[in-house]
Structure formats: structure tokens, C-alpha cells
Design a protein around this motif. Structure first.
Motif, short mmCIF file in Angstrom:
data_model
loop_
_atom_site.label_atom_id
_atom_site.label_comp_id
_atom_site.label_asym_id
_atom_site.label_seq_id
_atom_site.Cartn_x
_atom_site.Cartn_y
_atom_site.Cartn_z
N THR A 136 37.51 30.92 16.96
CA THR A 136 36.15 31.35 16.62
C THR A 136 35.13 30.39 17.20
O THR A 136 35.25 29.17 17.01
CB THR A 136 35.98 31.40 15.09
N SER A 181 39.94 27.02 13.06
CA SER A 181 38.86 27.85 13.59
C SER A 181 38.89 27.88 15.11
O SER A 181 37.88 28.14 15.75
CB SER A 181 37.51 27.29 13.10
N SER A 207 31.96 24.60 13.62
CA SER A 207 32.94 23.85 12.81
C SER A 207 33.55 22.68 13.58
O SER A 207 34.05 21.73 12.96
CB SER A 207 34.05 24.78 12.31
#
Length: 328
Positions: free
Chosen positions: A253, A250, A257
Motif C-alpha cells: 500500500t 503495509s 506508514s
């Protein structure tokens, strides 16, 4: 001459007005949203357009630009001193060891050139850096925060002072002390660490954790033992060039997370793992990793506003640089 407002510009103005209701200055007296309303009214739209154009072509530069702003603010305050080039008589911050991997200076220069064309001698490089960092993160669908403006540029940049930056090898006591020295809270520490949700780092930052943690050829026991073989497959002991994702799976992004990985003991840096060694930071990690209604993006906006006002120069202090890479 009145400019026709686009829906996009109206949306950004709405965001700024909404945020102004909730934020206040933190040792940033003299800064305000809309500081250049009369002297350079198009500055934010100019910065936004050029940053968006550049990041659309090279989205991997968003994380380094955020890091550049962070590194600027933690040495002498948010005064643009990270942008100054070294000379024959002075080694500048950007050539200090922690800053050698910074990238994206060309974007700052491109924005400064355009802003100078529109409003010569008005907008500081420190303000441009703060705006570019925000707009770069927003371009990769990250959060948008208000940037109070009015910073002035520092005239001093010393490479050795970059040694005071928070280290990826720092423990929780060191991190808390460094953030407190800048007027930032323990919550700010763990929230801003969440910036590691995007970007990459070199194998050299984790080699000691994998191969020689206590000087006996061992591995850091705070790392997930099932994750270690994967990291070793990517990074050999002397590897200085391979890049690792800071938030695996990730890293492009901007999301919460990162905290899930830290909770799994898969934080890349010792400073990431250290967040589990303090009740307050550990509780925040668990909250963001396990909560369906994450507050991370809102919290990040608030902490970035605070960080962006650390040690600023305002009024008649400093200068407005004509070129960001050199003092006038």
C-alpha cells in the motif's frame, strides 16, 4: 477521426491540466505535458492500459518499476540507459551490482512494442519508462503525477557508473550530497525515500546491521532492539534469497506508514535510519508519522516530477530507440 472520450480519459486529462497549474520544469527544458499530442496522441492511453493489465496480474512489480525509473535518472539522467542490454564489448548499467535485482523490463518492452505499432520512431524509451513507473504506482492506488514528456534516449550505458547510485548503506551526508548533485533538495531526498513504502528487499541488504555492524559480530544500535529478533528469525547471516517487506504490514500500500516505521527505528536500510540524523529530514519523518493530515502523497507527486527531469536529453540530442534494450 475523432475518438470518443471515456469518463476515465476525461478524468486523467483533468488531472493533468490541474497539475500543470502547479508544476514547473526543473532542469527539464524542452519537456512538457502533452508533448506527443500531435505526433502520437494515444501514447498515454496505450501505456496506461498495458501497464494496468500487467500490474493487475503482478502488483509486486509496481515497486521495482518505480525503482527502475529512479535508477535510470540517477545515472546519466533520465535517458533510458538502464534499459540497454550488455554486449560482448560493453557491460551495461542493468548489469551493475545495484541493478541486478531490478525487475519488470518485460513490461517496458511490451509497452514499447505497442507504442511503436501506433507511432513508429516517435516516443522514446526514457519517456515510456517515466510513464510506466507513474501508471504502475497509480494502479496499486498510489498517487498520480503529471509526466512532462519529450525525453530522448541515451546511447551510453556503463555498468560501473551504477556505483554512483545512492546506497542503502549511505549516511545522511552522502545522501544529501548525491541528491544535491542532481539538483534535488533535502526535502526531495526524504520524500523520495518514502517510495520504500512499497516493495521488498533481500536479507543481504540488512545482514551487516544484524550480525556484524562494526566488524565485531554486533548489531546496529540504531535498530529498534525489539525488532531485531524478528529480523534475525527471517534472515540468517548468509541468506541472499529471502525477501523482507520494506514497510512491514503495509508493503503493498502506497501510504505514509513508512515514516511511522522509520520513527520507530524500524527502517530496513541504513539510509532509512539516516533520515533521523538530520534536522530537516527528521522533522519531515515526524510530521508524516504523526500528522493526521499527511502531505506525503502530494509531496511525492511534486518530487517525482522534479526527479523525472534530471539530466534529460531533448531536442536533437540522443535518439529515439526502436527497441529499448539496444541502441539503434
Amino acid at each position: 477521426m475523432a475518438h470518443k472520450k471515456t469518463l476515465s480519459s476525461l478524468f486523467f486529462q483533468f488531472l493533468l491540466l490541474a497539475f500543470m497549474c502547479f508544476f514547473h520544469n526543473v532542469n527539464g527544458d524542452g519537456l512538457k505535458v502533452g508533448f506527443y499530442e500531435k505526433t502520437c496522441p494515444r501514447v498515454e492511453s496505450i501505456v496506461q492500459k498495458i501497464t494496468a493489465d500487467k500490474i493487475s496480474l503482478a502488483p509486486s512489480l509496481a515497486a521495482p518499476l518505480l525503482r527502475m525509473h529512479f535508477h535510470d535518472c540517477f545515472v546519466r539522467g533520465c535517458d533510458g540507459s538502464i534499459l540497454i542490454d550488455s554486449t560482448k564489448t560493453n557491460q551495461a548499467e542493468k548489469d551493475g551490482f545495484p541493478n541486478l535485482s531490478l525487475r519488470g523490463f518485460q513490461i517496458i518492452d511490451a509497452v514499447k512494442t505497442a507504442v511503436e505499432d501506433a507511432c513508429p520512431g516517435v516516443v522514446s524509451c526514457a519517456d515510456i519508462l517515466a510513464l510506466v513507473a507513474r501508471d504502475a504506482i497509480y494502479q496499486i492506488k498510489g498517487p498520480y503525477w503529471p509526466v512532462p514528456l519529450g525525453r530522448r534516449d541515451g546511447k551510453v550505458s556503463i555498468a560501473s557508473e551504477s556505483a554512483t547510485l545512492p546506497s542503502p548503506f549511505a549516511n545522511i551526508a552522502q545522501l544529501k550530497a548525491q541528491f544535491a548533485s542532481k539538483g534535488l533538495s533535502v526535502k526531495d531526498l526524504v520524500v523520495l525515500s518514502g517510495g520504500h513504502t512499497v516493495g521488498t528487499s533481500h536479507c543481504s541488504t540488512i545482514a551487516i546491521r544484524l550480525y556484524n555492524f562494526t566488524g565485531k559480530g554486533d548489531t546496529d544500535p540504531s535498530l529498534d532492539s525489539e525488532y531485531v529478533p524478528y529480523l534475525k528469525s527471517k534472515c540468517k547471516p548468509t541468506d541472499t534469497t529471502t525477501l523482507l517487506e520494506m514497510d512491514p504490514g503495509s508493503f503493498g500500500t502506497f501510504d505514509e506508514s513508512y515514516y511511522t516505521n522509520v520513527l520507530k527505528r524500524r527502517g530496513l536500510f541504513l539510509s532509512d535510519s539516516a533520515l533521523l540524523n538530520d534536522p530537516e529530514t527528521s522533522d519531515y519523518v515526524k510530521l508524516q508519522a504523526q500528522s493526521l493530515g499527511s502531505t506525503f502523497l502530494k509531496d511525492f507527486q511534486e518530487s517525482m516530477v522534479k526527479m523525472g527531469q534530471v539530466g534529460v536529453l531533448t531536442g536533437s540530442a540522443g535518439e529515439i530507440r526502436r527497441h529499448c534494450n539496444m541502441i539503434n
